[in-house]
Design a protein around this motif. Structure first.
Motif, mmCIF file in Angstrom:
data_model
loop_
_atom_site.group_PDB
_atom_site.id
_atom_site.type_symbol
_atom_site.label_atom_id
_atom_site.label_comp_id
_atom_site.label_asym_id
_atom_site.label_seq_id
_atom_site.Cartn_x
_atom_site.Cartn_y
_atom_site.Cartn_z
ATOM 1 N N VAL A 16 0.855 -1.201 0.000
ATOM 2 C CA VAL A 16 0.000 0.000 0.000
ATOM 3 C C VAL A 16 0.883 1.242 0.000
ATOM 4 C CG1 VAL A 16 -1.691 1.327 1.316
ATOM 5 C CG2 VAL A 16 -1.975 -1.145 1.082
ATOM 6 N N ALA A 17 1.966 1.215 0.784
ATOM 7 C CA ALA A 17 2.892 2.358 0.845
ATOM 8 C C ALA A 17 3.484 2.660 -0.525
ATOM 9 C CB ALA A 17 4.006 2.078 1.854
ATOM 10 N N ASP A 18 3.626 1.622 -1.349
ATOM 11 C CA ASP A 18 4.133 1.797 -2.718
ATOM 12 C C ASP A 18 3.058 2.290 -3.669
ATOM 13 O OD1 ASP A 18 6.270 -1.140 -2.466
ATOM 14 O OD2 ASP A 18 6.674 0.966 -2.004
ATOM 15 N N GLY A 19 1.832 2.488 -3.157
ATOM 16 C CA GLY A 19 0.748 2.983 -4.002
ATOM 17 C C GLY A 19 -0.025 1.884 -4.712
ATOM 18 N N ASP A 20 0.123 0.634 -4.273
ATOM 19 C CA ASP A 20 -0.561 -0.498 -4.889
ATOM 20 C C ASP A 20 -2.041 -0.482 -4.493
ATOM 21 O OD1 ASP A 20 0.214 -4.067 -5.018
ATOM 22 O OD2 ASP A 20 -1.619 -3.006 -5.560
ATOM 23 N N GLU A 21 -2.902 -0.119 -5.445
ATOM 24 C CA GLU A 21 -4.334 -0.003 -5.163
ATOM 25 C C GLU A 21 -4.985 -1.357 -4.905
ATOM 26 O OE1 GLU A 21 -4.868 4.116 -7.693
ATOM 27 O OE2 GLU A 21 -6.256 2.471 -8.075
ATOM 28 N N ALA A 22 -4.493 -2.411 -5.541
ATOM 29 C CA ALA A 22 -5.036 -3.750 -5.291
ATOM 30 C C ALA A 22 -4.749 -4.173 -3.845
ATOM 31 C CB ALA A 22 -4.443 -4.765 -6.269
ATOM 32 N N ALA A 23 -3.564 -3.835 -3.343
ATOM 33 C CA ALA A 23 -3.221 -4.145 -1.949
ATOM 34 C C ALA A 23 -4.112 -3.338 -1.009
ATOM 35 C CB ALA A 23 -1.749 -3.833 -1.683
ATOM 36 N N PHE A 24 -4.375 -2.083 -1.372
ATOM 37 C CA PHE A 24 -5.258 -1.247 -0.560
ATOM 38 C C PHE A 24 -6.659 -1.850 -0.515
ATOM 39 C CE2 PHE A 24 -6.437 2.426 1.727
ATOM 40 C CZ PHE A 24 -7.680 2.821 1.274
ATOM 41 N N GLN A 25 -7.143 -2.346 -1.647
ATOM 42 C CA GLN A 25 -8.456 -2.987 -1.695
ATOM 43 C C GLN A 25 -8.485 -4.222 -0.794
ATOM 44 O OE1 GLN A 25 -11.260 -1.880 -3.171
ATOM 45 N NE2 GLN A 25 -12.352 -3.635 -2.330
ATOM 46 N N SER A 26 -7.398 -5.002 -0.798
ATOM 47 C CA SER A 26 -7.304 -6.178 0.075
ATOM 48 C C SER A 26 -7.322 -5.763 1.542
ATOM 49 C CB SER A 26 -6.012 -6.956 -0.195
ATOM 50 O OG SER A 26 -6.037 -7.496 -1.481
ATOM 51 N N LEU A 27 -6.608 -4.697 1.846
ATOM 52 C CA LEU A 27 -6.584 -4.178 3.214
ATOM 53 C C LEU A 27 -7.987 -3.752 3.637
ATOM 54 C CD1 LEU A 27 -4.446 -3.454 5.437
ATOM 55 C CD2 LEU A 27 -4.592 -1.118 4.560
ATOM 56 N N PHE A 28 -8.682 -3.057 2.749
ATOM 57 C CA PHE A 28 -10.052 -2.617 3.012
ATOM 58 C C PHE A 28 -10.948 -3.828 3.278
ATOM 59 C CE2 PHE A 28 -13.671 0.105 2.873
ATOM 60 C CZ PHE A 28 -14.676 -0.642 2.276
ATOM 61 N N GLU A 29 -10.859 -4.840 2.445
ATOM 62 C CA GLU A 29 -11.711 -6.021 2.611
ATOM 63 C C GLU A 29 -11.418 -6.757 3.919
ATOM 64 O OE1 GLU A 29 -12.166 -6.672 -2.198
ATOM 65 O OE2 GLU A 29 -11.132 -8.212 -1.027
ATOM 66 N N ARG A 30 -10.167 -6.732 4.338
ATOM 67 C CA ARG A 30 -9.788 -7.436 5.569
ATOM 68 C C ARG A 30 -10.284 -6.704 6.819
ATOM 69 N NH1 ARG A 30 -3.772 -9.468 6.576
ATOM 70 N NH2 ARG A 30 -4.494 -10.927 5.022
ATOM 71 N N TYR A 31 -10.229 -5.367 6.829
ATOM 72 C CA TYR A 31 -10.524 -4.612 8.051
ATOM 73 C C TYR A 31 -11.873 -3.915 8.056
ATOM 74 C CZ TYR A 31 -5.889 -5.554 9.739
ATOM 75 O OH TYR A 31 -4.776 -6.197 10.191
ATOM 76 N N ARG A 32 -12.563 -3.875 6.945
ATOM 77 C CA ARG A 32 -13.847 -3.181 6.904
ATOM 78 C C ARG A 32 -14.828 -3.753 7.919
ATOM 79 N NH1 ARG A 32 -18.895 -3.616 5.720
ATOM 80 N NH2 ARG A 32 -20.063 -1.847 4.930
ATOM 81 N N SER A 33 -14.984 -5.074 7.932
ATOM 82 C CA SER A 33 -15.976 -5.696 8.826
ATOM 83 C C SER A 33 -15.692 -5.467 10.306
ATOM 84 C CB SER A 33 -16.091 -7.196 8.533
ATOM 85 O OG SER A 33 -16.739 -7.363 7.306
ATOM 86 N N PRO A 34 -14.456 -5.691 10.788
ATOM 87 C CA PRO A 34 -14.234 -5.435 12.213
ATOM 88 C C PRO A 34 -14.450 -3.965 12.588
ATOM 89 C CG PRO A 34 -12.271 -6.452 11.220
ATOM 90 C CD PRO A 34 -13.291 -6.306 10.158
ATOM 91 N N PHE A 35 -13.979 -3.051 11.736
ATOM 92 C CA PHE A 35 -14.177 -1.633 12.022
ATOM 93 C C PHE A 35 -15.665 -1.298 12.007
ATOM 94 C CE2 PHE A 35 -9.885 -1.425 12.143
ATOM 95 C CZ PHE A 35 -9.153 -0.799 11.157
#
Length: 197
Positions: A16-35
């Motif tokens: 994500v730090a490298d600007g990888d939008e697919a990684a950001f989407q994965s991060l979103f999918e992983r943490y959206r539900s708990p948040f």
């Protein structure tokens, strides 16, 4: 197992730090539900939960240059989430204070259910502010047990510590919160049980 998960999160954050939008989407999918789940319990409204989660991920993206080589990657994400959530409750508390006339109306004219919900929301805002006085580990234990409803053993497994340590951290967190706000911890537990029903 928790070590592998931690490594996986760090690797994802580096991408994500490298600007990888697919990684950001994965991060979103992983943490959206708990948040989202925590926000729903605390606010009781889908709109607020969605707004807080969205703002959390906007902040994560904006601060992505800080995501490299984090030793406690998951704790960093939860800190951003917690800060956004606290800002929301501080804003709500200030808004309620500024709208004193409306609150007066509710106090004199509304039914008991509405009045009680307003009182609990005010207490919740104060408690959220008080959570800043906990150590990160105490806050994690409090969040997992009191807000997410995990057992001590489940929280211990998730954090990679013993159930005995979880018990001690929860007791200390409760002591700190009571010292800061008296009986407010009980009010928040009551509020959370109402939100689930």
């Amino acid at each position: 197992m928790s070590t592998d998960f931690s490594y996986d999160v760090r690797e994802l954050l580096t991408r994500v730090a490298d600007g990888d939008e697919a990684a950001f989407q994965s991060l979103f999918e992983r943490y959206r539900s708990p948040f989202f789940g925590v926000c729903m319990k605390l606010s009781g409204t889908r709109e607020v939960a969605e707004e807080v989660v969205q703002e959390t991920f906007i902040r994560i993206w904006e601060k992505r240059q800080h995501l490299r080589n984090l030793e406690k990657a998951q704790a960093y994400l939860y800190r951003i989430f917690r800060n956004v959530l606290f800002e929301y409750f501080r804003h709500m508390a200030a808004e309620r204070k500024a709208m004193g006339a409306i609150l007066d109306y509710y106090e004199t004219g509304a039914d008991e259910g509405v009045k009680e919900k307003l009182r609990l929301e005010a207490r919740l805002a104060l408690l959220q502010e008080s959570l800043r006085h906990l150590t990160p580990q105490q806050a994690n234990v409090f969040r997992l047990i009191r807000l997410e409803g995990l057992s001590r053993n489940e929280a211990a497994g998730r954090l990679g510590i013993s159930p005995h340590t979880v018990r001690n951290l929860l007791a200390e967190a409760t002591r700190v919160l009571r010292a800061k706000n008296g009986h407010l911890e009980m009010a928040i537990l009551f509020f959370l049980s109402m939100a689930e029903s």
